[in-house]
Design a protein around this motif. Structure first.
Motif, PDB file in Angstrom:
ATOM      1  N   LEU A 118      -9.086  -6.906  -3.423  1.00  0.00           N
ATOM      2  CA  LEU A 118      -9.316  -6.817  -1.985  1.00  0.00           C
ATOM      3  C   LEU A 118      -8.014  -6.962  -1.208  1.00  0.00           C
ATOM      4  N   HIS A 119      -7.084  -7.735  -1.768  1.00  0.00           N
ATOM      5  CA  HIS A 119      -5.813  -7.978  -1.076  1.00  0.00           C
ATOM      6  C   HIS A 119      -4.846  -8.622  -2.065  1.00  0.00           C
ATOM      7  N   HIS A 120      -3.547  -8.387  -1.877  1.00  0.00           N
ATOM      8  CA  HIS A 120      -2.540  -9.110  -2.662  1.00  0.00           C
ATOM      9  C   HIS A 120      -1.296  -9.288  -1.806  1.00  0.00           C
ATOM     10  N   THR A 121      -0.602 -10.390  -2.024  1.00  0.00           N
ATOM     11  CA  THR A 121       0.556 -10.687  -1.190  1.00  0.00           C
ATOM     12  C   THR A 121       1.471 -11.701  -1.867  1.00  0.00           C
ATOM     13  N   GLY A 122       2.745 -11.633  -1.492  1.00  0.00           N
ATOM     14  CA  GLY A 122       3.719 -12.631  -1.912  1.00  0.00           C
ATOM     15  C   GLY A 122       4.280 -13.378  -0.721  1.00  0.00           C
ATOM     16  N   SER A 123       3.702 -13.134   0.457  1.00  0.00           N
ATOM     17  CA  SER A 123       4.157 -13.804   1.685  1.00  0.00           C
ATOM     18  C   SER A 123       3.313 -15.052   1.912  1.00  0.00           C
ATOM     19  N   LEU A 124       3.697 -16.137   1.284  1.00  0.00           N
ATOM     20  CA  LEU A 124       2.916 -17.372   1.324  1.00  0.00           C
ATOM     21  C   LEU A 124       3.812 -18.533   1.740  1.00  0.00           C
ATOM     22  N   ASN A 125       3.532 -19.103   2.894  1.00  0.00           N
ATOM     23  CA  ASN A 125       4.296 -20.240   3.407  1.00  0.00           C
ATOM     24  C   ASN A 125       3.423 -21.486   3.337  1.00  0.00           C
ATOM     25  N   TRP A 126       3.617 -22.287   2.303  1.00  0.00           N
ATOM     26  CA  TRP A 126       2.729 -23.417   2.050  1.00  0.00           C
ATOM     27  C   TRP A 126       3.037 -24.643   2.906  1.00  0.00           C
ATOM     28  N   THR A 127       3.994 -24.535   3.824  1.00  0.00           N
ATOM     29  CA  THR A 127       4.246 -25.658   4.732  1.00  0.00           C
ATOM     30  C   THR A 127       3.236 -25.681   5.871  1.00  0.00           C
ATOM     31  N   ASP A 128       2.415 -24.648   5.973  1.00  0.00           N
ATOM     32  CA  ASP A 128       1.415 -24.559   7.030  1.00  0.00           C
ATOM     33  C   ASP A 128       0.131 -23.993   6.427  1.00  0.00           C
ATOM     34  N   VAL A 129      -0.944 -23.983   7.213  1.00  0.00           N
ATOM     35  CA  VAL A 129      -2.186 -23.359   6.760  1.00  0.00           C
ATOM     36  C   VAL A 129      -1.963 -21.857   6.651  1.00  0.00           C
ATOM     37  N   ILE A 130      -2.340 -21.290   5.523  1.00  0.00           N
ATOM     38  CA  ILE A 130      -2.194 -19.846   5.311  1.00  0.00           C
ATOM     39  C   ILE A 130      -3.516 -19.170   5.629  1.00  0.00           C
ATOM     40  N   GLU A 131      -3.488 -18.200   6.527  1.00  0.00           N
ATOM     41  CA  GLU A 131      -4.689 -17.415   6.824  1.00  0.00           C
ATOM     42  C   GLU A 131      -4.364 -15.941   6.638  1.00  0.00           C
ATOM     43  N   LEU A 132      -5.117 -15.286   5.762  1.00  0.00           N
ATOM     44  CA  LEU A 132      -4.924 -13.876   5.459  1.00  0.00           C
ATOM     45  C   LEU A 132      -6.175 -13.101   5.836  1.00  0.00           C
ATOM     46  N   THR A 133      -5.998 -11.945   6.434  1.00  0.00           N
ATOM     47  CA  THR A 133      -7.115 -11.046   6.725  1.00  0.00           C
ATOM     48  C   THR A 133      -6.855  -9.717   6.037  1.00  0.00           C
ATOM     49  N   PHE A 134      -7.928  -9.017   5.678  1.00  0.00           N
ATOM     50  CA  PHE A 134      -7.783  -7.766   4.943  1.00  0.00           C
ATOM     51  C   PHE A 134      -9.018  -6.909   5.162  1.00  0.00           C
ATOM     52  N   GLU A 135      -8.884  -5.618   4.876  1.00  0.00           N
ATOM     53  CA  GLU A 135      -9.995  -4.685   5.024  1.00  0.00           C
ATOM     54  C   GLU A 135     -10.941  -4.809   3.831  1.00  0.00           C
ATOM     55  N   ASN A 136     -12.211  -5.012   4.097  1.00  0.00           N
ATOM     56  CA  ASN A 136     -13.219  -5.026   3.038  1.00  0.00           C
ATOM     57  C   ASN A 136     -14.596  -4.850   3.660  1.00  0.00           C
ATOM     58  N   ASP A 137     -15.269  -3.766   3.315  1.00  0.00           N
ATOM     59  CA  ASP A 137     -16.596  -3.486   3.861  1.00  0.00           C
ATOM     60  C   ASP A 137     -17.717  -3.787   2.873  1.00  0.00           C
ATOM     61  N   ASP A 138     -17.365  -4.256   1.670  1.00  0.00           N
ATOM     62  CA  ASP A 138     -18.373  -4.497   0.634  1.00  0.00           C
ATOM     63  C   ASP A 138     -18.665  -5.988   0.490  1.00  0.00           C
ATOM     64  N   ALA A 139     -19.893  -6.293   0.124  1.00  0.00           N
ATOM     65  CA  ALA A 139     -20.291  -7.681  -0.115  1.00  0.00           C
ATOM     66  C   ALA A 139     -20.163  -7.991  -1.605  1.00  0.00           C
ATOM     67  N   TYR A 140     -19.636  -9.171  -1.922  1.00  0.00           N
ATOM     68  CA  TYR A 140     -19.443  -9.585  -3.314  1.00  0.00           C
ATOM     69  C   TYR A 140     -20.010 -10.981  -3.527  1.00  0.00           C
ATOM     70  N   GLN A 141     -20.595 -11.180  -4.712  1.00  0.00           N
ATOM     71  CA  GLN A 141     -21.120 -12.501  -5.066  1.00  0.00           C
ATOM     72  C   GLN A 141     -20.016 -13.411  -5.599  1.00  0.00           C
TER      73      GLN A 141
END
Length: 404
Positions: A104-127
């Motif tokens: 659904l998404h992949h990234t290497g931009s992760l700053n763990w000194t703060d809360v990380i919030e990522l958004t991405f395109e996904n129209d499908d439901a997954y269990q």
């Protein structure tokens, strides 16, 4: 179409609770199981047992128990471990069989000194949603503090209209669940004595009452009462325990008739009343309801008896829930003769196609047939016929004819 913006709060207390949630991971330190990252804490959360460096893969996964729409994630640092143990590259993946996962998404931009919030395109439901970690600065183990999945977008809808004879139709059941609640206002103590206090109420449709709500400022034991106003007949009575705030009392199906006057309330002590803004009737009307009700003030009695004293300035703060019964019965109703709009699907579409498949097998009683020899004209033989009008669609599975 409704827009939703939500986070799926999990607050897990073990890897399998609360049900139906299940947390798991590729590996876990025995003292730091996976569920610790799916609760409202960032202290000493999940950490893997091992991590073999760049190119390897560790993951932590949540099974929702049912498909969910997910297009955003929040992640917090594990405050019990250094930044070097946190992921430097992740994949967010979804699956419905726990075997094949879609990225659904992949990234290497992760700053763990703060809360990380990522958004991405996904129209499908997954269990199953998992965070797969492919790199960390320290290659011995990996961790994530708290993980929260969410969804921001259009609310999924599952509505259906049936195209038949050039018209889009919906199944209009004669039974419709509904609830009504009086507008709120300040509550005042009616009296500390043991008395009867009831609302005079009338509904504009036949109503099978299944739950009554009552809001109060005190806690005590009362007796719920329902009377027919004109006949003074006691229709229903049940002792109930009441606590401060809203109380919702489930009752056996009590059928209240359209436009008939009823008195609904309580006998007991410390009954609280509702300040009505005026002495006019309190109407519980909403455009989304199948049934409407009107409260015409309150009636009182000094003891456990039929109330006859009218009080037009206060009423009990109540709500009513049950099944509205349509007089027209169940039927297919036309919605549109052209392609329905989105709004028509949202407002008029049916949630279930079960009426199409709810079939009964009926064996009709034997019926005598009429002699129709006249249709043969000059031909030889005999003709008998019988007309049956079932007033509905039907499948004939078998016909048996007996000749005597």
């Amino acid at each position: 179409m409704p827009i939703v913006n939500l986070w799926y709060e999990t607050n897990m207390t073990s890897d399998t609770s609360p049900a139906p949630l299940v947390a798991s991971a590729s590996s876990s330190n025995s003292a730091r199981p996976s569920y610790l990252s799916f609760r409202d804490s960032t202290v000493n959360t999940w950490q893997s047992a091992t991590f073999n460096g760049a190119g390897s893969s560790s993951w932590i996964k949540l099974n929702f128990g049912e498909p969910k729409n997910v297009n955003k994630i929040r992640m917090w640092k594990n405050t019990g471990l250094a930044l070097a143990y946190h992921p430097s590259y992740i994949y967010i993946e979804g699956s419905n069989d726990d075997l094949t996962f879609n990225v659904l998404h992949h990234t290497g931009s992760l700053n763990w000194t703060d809360v990380i919030e990522l958004t991405f395109e996904n129209d499908d439901a997954y269990q199953f949603i998992r965070v797969r970690i492919t790199n960390t600065p320290n290659s011995t183990l990996t961790t994530i503090g708290r993980i929260l999945f969410g969804y921001n977008g259009f609310e999924p809808i599952d509505k259906t209209l049936i195209l038949n004879d050039g018209e889009y139709k919906k199944w209009d059941s004669k039974y419709k669940h509904d609830s009504l609640e009086m507008p709120e206002n300040d509550l005042v103590l009616s009296t500390t004595s043991a008395v009867t206090r009831v609302n005079h109420i009338k509904f504009d449709s036949n109503f099978i009452l299944q739950k009554i709500g009552y809001k109060t400022e005190g806690s005590n034991s009362l007796t719920l009462k329902i009377y027919e106003k004109d006949s003074q007949k006691l229709v229903f009575s049940m002792p109930v325990s009441i606590t401060k705030g809203w109380n919702y009392i489930s009752i056996s199906d009590v059928e209240l008739l359209k436009n008939k006057d009823y008195l609904i309330g309580f006998y007991g002590t410390n009954i609280y009343g509702y300040k009505t803004p005026t002495t006019i009737p309190i109407s519980m009307v909403s455009s989304n309801h199948y049934i409407n009700g009107t409260v015409f003030g309150r009636y009182d009695a000094s003891g456990d008896s039929f109330p006859t004293t009218l009080n037009n300035t206060t009423a009990l703060m109540m709500s009513f829930e049950g099944t509205a019964v349509s007089e027209s019965g169940s039927n297919w109703m036309s919605v549109s003769t052209t392609t329905p709009t989105l709004q028509q699907f949202l407002e008029q579409g049916v949630d279930s196609l079960s009426p199409l498949f709810d079939r009964k097998i009926t064996v009709l009683e034997p019926m005598a047939m009429s002699n129709k020899n006249e249709i043969l004209l000059s031909e030889e033989g005999k003709v008998f016929s019988k007309t049956i009008d079932l007033k509905k669609y039907f499948d004939i599975r078998s016909i048996r004819t007996e000749v005597k």
